[in-house]
Design an enzyme around this catalytic site. Sequence first.
Site, PDB file in Angstrom:
ATOM      1  CG  HIS A 127      -5.099  -3.245 -11.631  1.00 55.01           C
ATOM      2  ND1 HIS A 127      -3.854  -3.166 -11.974  1.00 55.01           N
ATOM      3  CD2 HIS A 127      -5.158  -4.277 -10.857  1.00 55.01           C
ATOM      4  CE1 HIS A 127      -3.047  -3.948 -11.219  1.00 55.01           C
ATOM      5  NE2 HIS A 127      -3.911  -4.959 -10.780  1.00 55.01           N
ATOM      6  CG  HIS A 145      -4.322  -4.274  -5.977  1.00 52.98           C
ATOM      7  ND1 HIS A 145      -3.967  -5.373  -5.228  1.00 52.98           N
ATOM      8  CD2 HIS A 145      -3.915  -4.438  -7.219  1.00 52.98           C
ATOM      9  CE1 HIS A 145      -3.423  -6.253  -6.164  1.00 52.98           C
ATOM     10  NE2 HIS A 145      -3.473  -5.656  -7.323  1.00 52.98           N
TER      11      HIS A 145
HETATM   12  P1  5GP Z   1      -1.817  -7.487  -9.263  1.00 50.25           P
HETATM   13  O1  5GP Z   1      -0.742  -8.168 -10.238  1.00 50.25           O
HETATM   14  O2  5GP Z   1      -1.516  -8.109  -7.806  1.00 50.25           O
HETATM   15  O3  5GP Z   1      -3.274  -7.450  -9.650  1.00 50.25           O
HETATM   16  O4  5GP Z   1      -1.311  -5.942  -9.289  1.00 50.25           O
HETATM   17  C1  5GP Z   1      -0.147  -5.372  -8.547  1.00 50.25           C
HETATM   18  C2  5GP Z   1       0.076  -4.152  -9.048  1.00 50.25           C
HETATM   19  O5  5GP Z   1       0.943  -3.363  -8.265  1.00 50.25           O
HETATM   20  C3  5GP Z   1       1.033  -4.128 -10.244  1.00 50.25           C
HETATM   21  O6  5GP Z   1       0.406  -3.660 -11.326  1.00 50.25           O
HETATM   22  C4  5GP Z   1       2.257  -3.667  -9.740  1.00 50.25           C
HETATM   23  O7  5GP Z   1       2.863  -2.925 -11.137  1.00 50.25           O
HETATM   24  C5  5GP Z   1       1.933  -2.631  -8.928  1.00 50.25           C
HETATM   25  N1  5GP Z   1       3.016  -2.509  -7.807  1.00 50.25           N
HETATM   26  C6  5GP Z   1       3.449  -3.282  -7.420  1.00 50.25           C
HETATM   27  N2  5GP Z   1       4.589  -3.066  -6.400  1.00 50.25           N
HETATM   28  C7  5GP Z   1       4.360  -1.581  -6.438  1.00 50.25           C
HETATM   29  C8  5GP Z   1       5.120  -0.445  -5.716  1.00 50.25           C
HETATM   30  O8  5GP Z   1       5.787  -0.571  -4.844  1.00 50.25           O
HETATM   31  N3  5GP Z   1       4.255   0.719  -5.986  1.00 50.25           N
HETATM   32  C9  5GP Z   1       3.436   0.993  -6.697  1.00 50.25           C
HETATM   33  N4  5GP Z   1       3.026   2.110  -7.021  1.00 50.25           N
HETATM   34  N5  5GP Z   1       2.880   0.071  -7.526  1.00 50.25           N
HETATM   35  C10 5GP Z   1       3.215  -1.233  -7.299  1.00 50.25           C
END
Ligand code: 5GP
Length: 135
Positions: free
Chosen positions: A100, A98
């Site tokens: 951001h 993903h």
């Molecule tokens: P990472 O830390 O892997 O770069 O980002 C994962 C992101 O996914 C985090 O910013 C977190 O807030 C978001 N996230 C985690 N679970 C969910 C969810 O169930 N729904 C949504 N919309 N975002 C999520």
Amino acid sequence: MSCIFCDIVAGSEKAEILVDDEKVLAFLDIRPFNYGHSLVIPKNHYENFSEVTEEDLFPMIKSVQEISKAIKSSLNADGFNVLSNNGAAAGQTIYHCHFHIIPRFTSDGFKFKMNLKEYSEDEMKEVAVKIKKYL
Ligand code: 5GP
Ligand code: ZN
């Protein structure tokens, strides 16, 4: 293996969806740095950015650009960050690739640039040589 983002793609998990294309889904991050913080994902499951196939890569990146522009304009942001955490060391917590998109405001006070290192001239060359061997 269960994946919350695959569940969002499948519609079995709720999300505030911004874009639902053939290959790409974009939705609001549930824990935003700023309101409007969004996530863009390929609908196909890839553990991280390195694994995304060429076929899915361009639609995803194109969507990142489109949504970034929409976020900036609609929320009157002063700028935005685009970033992808890959691997636990980089802060990845969801193992479905993903990007951001984080709207930024002059007054929001976030500091991404911390602990910056310095190179000597030799070190800089050495690092570049190392990387270029893999390109
Ligand atoms: P990472 O830390 O892997 O770069 O980002 C994962 C992101 O996914 C985090 O910013 C977190 O807030 C978001 N996230 C985690 N679970 C969910 C969810 O169930 N729904 C949504 N919309 N975002 C999520
Ligand atoms: Zn997944």
